[in-house]
Design a protein around this motif. Structure first.
Motif, short mmCIF file in Angstrom:
data_model
loop_
_atom_site.label_atom_id
_atom_site.label_comp_id
_atom_site.label_asym_id
_atom_site.label_seq_id
_atom_site.Cartn_x
_atom_site.Cartn_y
_atom_site.Cartn_z
N THR A 170 31.79 -9.99 12.90
CA THR A 170 30.48 -10.53 13.24
C THR A 170 30.06 -11.59 12.23
OG1 THR A 170 29.86 -8.38 14.14
CG2 THR A 170 28.09 -9.94 13.77
N ASP A 171 29.75 -12.78 12.73
CA ASP A 171 29.12 -13.82 11.92
C ASP A 171 27.67 -13.93 12.36
OD1 ASP A 171 31.38 -14.50 10.49
OD2 ASP A 171 32.09 -15.88 12.02
N TYR A 172 26.82 -14.25 11.39
CA TYR A 172 25.38 -14.20 11.64
C TYR A 172 24.75 -15.40 10.98
CZ TYR A 172 20.73 -11.90 11.58
OH TYR A 172 19.42 -11.57 11.76
N LYS A 173 23.92 -16.11 11.70
CA LYS A 173 23.28 -17.29 11.12
C LYS A 173 21.85 -17.41 11.64
CE LYS A 173 25.58 -21.06 10.40
NZ LYS A 173 26.36 -22.32 10.55
N ALA A 174 20.94 -17.68 10.72
CA ALA A 174 19.56 -18.00 11.12
C ALA A 174 19.41 -19.51 11.14
CB ALA A 174 18.57 -17.40 10.13
N ILE A 175 18.85 -20.03 12.21
CA ILE A 175 18.59 -21.46 12.35
C ILE A 175 17.11 -21.59 12.70
CG2 ILE A 175 19.17 -23.58 13.59
CD1 ILE A 175 21.89 -22.27 14.23
N ILE A 176 16.32 -22.07 11.75
CA ILE A 176 14.87 -22.07 11.91
C ILE A 176 14.35 -23.49 11.67
CG2 ILE A 176 12.69 -21.05 11.13
CD1 ILE A 176 14.37 -18.66 10.13
N PRO A 177 14.27 -24.31 12.71
CA PRO A 177 13.71 -25.66 12.54
C PRO A 177 12.24 -25.55 12.13
CG PRO A 177 14.88 -25.44 14.63
CD PRO A 177 14.71 -24.06 14.08
N LEU A 178 11.82 -26.38 11.18
CA LEU A 178 10.44 -26.33 10.72
C LEU A 178 9.56 -27.17 11.64
CD1 LEU A 178 10.65 -26.31 6.83
CD2 LEU A 178 10.72 -24.42 8.46
N ALA A 179 9.41 -26.68 12.85
CA ALA A 179 8.48 -27.23 13.83
C ALA A 179 7.50 -26.11 14.17
CB ALA A 179 9.21 -27.71 15.08
N PHE A 180 6.21 -26.44 14.16
CA PHE A 180 5.20 -25.38 14.20
C PHE A 180 4.55 -25.25 15.56
CE2 PHE A 180 5.27 -26.82 9.72
CZ PHE A 180 5.82 -25.67 9.18
N LEU A 228 4.44 -21.53 0.03
CA LEU A 228 4.63 -21.07 1.41
C LEU A 228 4.50 -19.55 1.52
CD1 LEU A 228 7.56 -23.31 2.66
CD2 LEU A 228 5.14 -23.54 3.19
N LYS A 229 4.62 -18.85 0.38
CA LYS A 229 4.53 -17.39 0.39
C LYS A 229 3.13 -16.90 0.04
CE LYS A 229 9.35 -17.06 -1.16
NZ LYS A 229 10.27 -16.52 -2.18
N GLU A 230 2.22 -17.81 -0.28
CA GLU A 230 0.89 -17.40 -0.70
C GLU A 230 0.04 -16.95 0.47
OE1 GLU A 230 -0.77 -20.66 -2.82
OE2 GLU A 230 0.59 -20.47 -4.54
N PRO A 231 -0.97 -16.08 0.22
CA PRO A 231 -1.89 -15.67 1.29
C PRO A 231 -2.57 -16.89 1.90
CG PRO A 231 -2.16 -14.30 -0.67
CD PRO A 231 -1.26 -15.42 -1.07
N GLY A 232 -2.86 -16.77 3.19
CA GLY A 232 -3.51 -17.87 3.90
C GLY A 232 -2.55 -18.74 4.66
N ASN A 233 -1.24 -18.56 4.42
CA ASN A 233 -0.25 -19.31 5.16
C ASN A 233 0.20 -18.52 6.38
OD1 ASN A 233 0.32 -21.81 3.63
ND2 ASN A 233 0.82 -20.36 2.00
N CYS A 234 0.24 -19.16 7.50
CA CYS A 234 0.77 -18.57 8.73
C CYS A 234 1.73 -19.58 9.33
CB CYS A 234 -0.36 -18.25 9.71
SG CYS A 234 0.22 -17.60 11.29
N LEU A 235 3.00 -19.35 9.11
CA LEU A 235 4.01 -20.30 9.56
C LEU A 235 4.45 -19.95 10.98
CD1 LEU A 235 6.14 -20.67 6.32
CD2 LEU A 235 4.13 -21.95 7.03
N ASP A 236 3.65 -20.41 11.90
CA ASP A 236 3.92 -20.14 13.31
C ASP A 236 5.06 -21.07 13.76
OD1 ASP A 236 3.70 -19.28 15.93
OD2 ASP A 236 2.13 -20.72 16.42
N ILE A 237 6.31 -20.62 13.45
CA ILE A 237 7.48 -21.43 13.79
C ILE A 237 7.63 -21.49 15.30
CG2 ILE A 237 9.97 -21.72 13.49
CD1 ILE A 237 8.49 -22.01 10.89
N GLU A 238 7.74 -22.71 15.84
CA GLU A 238 7.75 -22.86 17.30
C GLU A 238 8.94 -22.15 17.94
OE1 GLU A 238 7.61 -26.43 20.58
OE2 GLU A 238 9.15 -26.44 19.04
N ASN A 239 10.15 -22.37 17.41
CA ASN A 239 11.32 -21.80 18.06
C ASN A 239 12.43 -21.47 17.07
OD1 ASN A 239 12.91 -20.88 20.19
ND2 ASN A 239 13.78 -22.88 20.59
N PRO A 240 12.22 -20.41 16.26
CA PRO A 240 13.32 -19.97 15.39
C PRO A 240 14.47 -19.43 16.23
CG PRO A 240 11.56 -18.35 15.39
CD PRO A 240 11.05 -19.53 16.17
N ARG A 241 15.68 -19.48 15.67
CA ARG A 241 16.86 -19.00 16.38
C ARG A 241 17.73 -18.17 15.45
NH1 ARG A 241 18.20 -25.00 17.99
NH2 ARG A 241 16.06 -25.47 17.41
#
Length: 591
Positions: A444-454, A322-335
Motif C-alpha cells: 500500500t502506498d498512501y499520499k495526501a494531495i491537498i491543494p490550498l484552494a479554500f 496556520l495552527k493558531e486559534p481562529g483559523n479555519c482552513l476550509d480546504i475546497e477539495n483535499p484528496r
C-alpha cells in the motif's frame, strides 16, 4: 534638515504603525519607509501632507516563508495534480507495513477403497492362440470426505487436486489355470467432472490418455491369478459445477466427493489353458485405492482473514500561524490517494477511518467505504488499484473516485498526522482463484494531495507583534494622523487589518488609538483587486512616549467570487499611493 527628519520619523512611526499589518507582516521587515518617501514636507495651516509613495510587491512566497522540509510546496510542472505552475499544494507520502493473507492447504482424511467383482462371458475352448471376450463395465467408486476443512473456503466451484489412485486388475477361475490378458484399448473412464493424469513410471509404459477424462491401455498386459496388474494415476482437477448438489463444500468446514470409475474392453485367455470344446469361467476383479488426497488450489468463494496495517503520514514545516486559534482552513477539495497492489485473485472490500491528530491530542475523523456512507472501496484482484478519496467529485483517469464530503473537516486546522486505520478488509463474495498455502501480499502506498484552494467557510487569523522600537518618542506629541492607501492584491481572500498599540512591556495601551477602515479585497493573478484603506491614529496624551510597538491582526475570509482559486507563490500585495496627513501639527521637544 534635523527638523524635517524628526517630523518624518514621527510620521513613519505613527502613521505607518497601522500599515504594519500589511507592510510589516506582508513586506520585508527591513523596509525603510524613509528611503522611499519624498522627504519634502509641505506644512500649511493646521495640517501637512507627506507626498505619496508605494511599497515593493510582496509575494505570497515571502509571507509563507516555507522551508525545504515543508509538506507545502509549489507545483513545478503544469497540470501536476490538475494544478498550475506555482500553485501551492500540501503533498505528503504515507508509510505502512506490508500485509498478507494465506489459506492453509487442505489434506483430506477420510478416503476409501472400492472393489468390484464381475463374471466375464464364458470362454469356449478351441483352436490356437488366445480366446477373447468383451468384458462388461466394471464400476468402482471414489469416495473422499473430511469434516475439518478450513472455513476460509466458503464454496467450491473447481479445485486443483492431487488425488493419487492405485488401480488393480486381477482374476480368479476354478477351471482355467493360465494367464489373463488385458488387451490394448481397454479403457478406464471417469466422469466429465474429473480430469486425470498418469503417474510417471511403469504406468506410463502401459497407459495413455485418450482425453482428459479417459485412460486407455496402449498394449496388451499379462495378468496372473497370483499377481494382479497395478497402474497408478491421479485426479488433478475437479469441476464441482458438473456434479450433483452436496458435492464439494456442502456445509462450513465439510467436504464430500463421490464419483465413479468405469472400466471396460476386451480381455483374453490362452487357448492352451482350456480343452477344445470345453469352457472356462473367469471372474474379473477391479480395485481402486485412494492413496492420498489434497486440494492445492480452488476456484470458488473464499473468506480468509485479511489484516491491512494502518497507514499514516506526518505533516511537516507548516507556518505556525496556520495552527493558531481562529483559523479555519476550509480546504475546497483535499484528496487522499491510496494505491494498493493486490497479488491475490480475490477482490477485497475495504472500510476504514481517516483520522487527523492535532498536537494537543484533538482528533477529527471521516470514514471511507460503504459502512461510512460512501461508495464501496474495492481493491481489484491481481492488480494495482488506485483510489482517490476527495471532498467533491474529481473524476481522474486511472483512479476510482470515492467522494467523502467530510474530508475537509480533517484539515480545518492543519494536523500533525493523518492516519488511515481501523481498516476492515473482507474478500468480496464472488468466485476467485486461490492457491492454497501461498502467501498473498498487499503493498500500500498512501499520499495526501491537498491543494490550498479554500471553500466558503475559510477564515484566517494572523497576529504579529512589532515591538522594541527603541526610540525616545516622549519628545513628540500630535493630535491625529491619517493614512490613505490603495492596496493592489492578487491573493484570493478578503483581508481585514486591525492594530493595537503596545507599551515597552508588551501590554496594550490606550494613549494611542488606531483604526482601519476598509478591506483588502480578494483578487487573482489575472484580475488584481484595488482597495482603498483609511488608517486613523489618535493621540490621547501629551505625547506618545509609552508607544513601543503594535499588535497586528490580520483576518482573512473567503471571497464568494474567488472560491476554489488556488494559492500561488506569485500572488502578492502592493500598497500603492500611500498618503500620510498629520492634523494639528507636530510638536517636538528638542530638549
Amino acid at each position: 534638515m534635523l527638523y524635517k527628519e524628526k517630523k518624518v520619523s514621527l510620521a513613519a512611526k505613527a502613521g505607518v504603525a497601522v500599515l504594519l499589518i500589511v507592510v510589516s507582516s506582508c513586506v520585508d521587515h527591513d523596509y525603510d519607509l524613509g528611503k522611499d518617501i519624498d522627504m519634502t514636507i509641505q506644512v500649511g495651516g493646521e495640517e501637512f501632507t507627506i507626498p505619496s509613495s508605494s511599497t515593493d510587491r510582496l509575494l505570497l512566497s515571502q509571507i509563507l516563508n516555507l522551508d525545504e522540509s515543508s509538506s507545502i510546496k509549489p507545483v513545478e510542472a503544469e497540470g501536476q495534480y490538475g494544478l498550475s505552475v506555482g500553485d501551492y499544494v500540501l503533498v505528503q507520502d504515507g508509510s505502512s507495513a506490508p500485509s498478507s493473507f494465506e489459506i492453509e492447504p487442505v489434506t483430506l482424511s477420510d478416503i476409501n477403497t472400492s472393489e468390484c467383482v464381475l463374471e466375464l462371458p464364458t470362454f469356449v475352448g478351441g483352436g490356437s492362440g488366445r480366446i477373447t471376450v468383451a468384458a462388461p463395465p466394471s464400476v468402482n467408486s471414489v469416495k473422499i470426505s473430511d469434516n475439518n476443512v478450513t472455513t476460509d473456503i466458503v464454496r467450491l466451484d473447481e479445485a486443483v487436486t492431487d488425488m493419487e489412485i492405485l488401480y488393480r486388475l486381477g482374476f480368479q477361475s476354478v477351471n482355467y489355470n493360465g494367464n489373463l490378458y488385458i488387451n490394448r484399448g481397454y479403457t478406464i473412464e471417469f466422469g466429465p467432472e474429473l480430469e486425470v493424469e498418469i503417474v510417471p513410471g511403469a504406468s506410463s509404459d502401459v497407459l495413455e490418455l485418450a482425453d482428459a477424462h479417459t485412460l486407455r491401455f496402449k498394449k496388451d498386459c499379462e495378468v496372473s491369478s497370483a499377481h494382479p496388474l497395478e497402474v497408478n494415476f491421479r485426479i488433478k482437477h475437479i469441476d464441482f459445477s458438473l456434479m450433483p448438489e452436496g458435492q464439494g463444500i456442502y456445509e462450513p468446514g465439510k467436504f464430500r466427493l463421490e464419483s465413479k470409475i468405469k472400466s471396460y474392453g476386451d480381455v483374453s485367455i490362452e487357448s492352451s489353458g482350456i480343452t477344445s470344446g470345453t469352457t472356462a469361467n473367469v471372474t474379473l476383479g477391479t480395485t481402486s485405492v485412494v492413496r492420498a488426497a489434497s486440494i492445492d488450489a480452488v476456484t470458488g468463494i473464499v473468506n480468509p482473514e485479511i489484516n491491512i496495517e494502518s497507514i499514516s503520514f506526518a505533516i511537516n514545516g507548516i507556518p505556525d500561524f496556520l495552527k493558531e486559534p481562529g483559523n479555519c482552513l476550509d480546504i475546497e477539495n483535499p484528496r487522499i490517494v491510496l494505491e494498493i497492489t493486490n497479488t491475490s485473485g480475490v477482490a477485497i472490500n475495504i472500510n476504514g477511518l481517516l483520522t487527523a491528530r492535532e498536537s494537543d491530542g484533538t482528533t477529527h475523523s471521516a470514514g471511507v467505504g460503504s459502512v461510512y456512507g460512501t461508495d464501496e472501496v474495492v481493491v481489484a484482484p491481481n492488480a494495482t488499484t488506485r483510489i482517490m478519496v476527495s471532498r467533491i467529485a474529481t473524476p481522474t483517469d486511472g483512479y476510482v473516485n470515492i467522494v467523502q464530503p467530510k474530508l475537509g473537516e480533517l484539515l480545518l486546522t492543519i494536523p500533525e498526522e493523518i492516519v488511515f486505520g481501523d481498516i476492515d478488509a473482507k474478500a468480496v463474495q464472488q468466485p476467485a482463484v486461490i492457491e492454497l498455502g501461498r502467501s498473498y501480499d498487499f503493498g500500500t502506498d498512501y499520499k495526501a494531495i491537498i491543494p490550498l484552494a479554500f471553500g466558503p467557510d475559510m477564515t484566517l487569523h494572523y497576529t504579529e507583534t512589532e515591538a522594541d522600537w527603541g526610540e525616545d518618542l516622549s519628545q513628540y506629541s500630535f493630535k491625529r494622523v491619517e493614512a490613505r492607501v490603495v492596496a493592489i492584491s492578487t491573493i484570493p481572500m478578503d483581508l481585514k487589518p486591525t492594530v493595537q498599540a503596545l507599551d515597552n512591556k508588551g501590554e496594550i495601551i490606550n494613549d494611542v488609538q488606531a483604526e482601519v477602515e476598509g478591506v483588502v479585497a480578494a483578487g487573482t493573478l489575472a484580475s488584481p483587486s484595488n482597495s482603498e484603506l483609511l488608517i486613523k491614529i489618535q493621540s490621547n496624551s501629551s505625547n506618545i512616549g509609552r508607544l513601543d510597538g503594535v499588535l497586528l491582526t490580520f483576518d482573512g475570509a473567503s471571497s464568494a467570487q474567488h472560491l476554489g482559486v488556488n494559492l500561488n507563490k506569485e500572488q502578492s500585495i502592493v500598497f500603492s499611493d500611500i498618503r500620510l496627513t498629520v492634523y494639528g501639527g507636530v510638536t517636538i521637544d528638542l530638549n
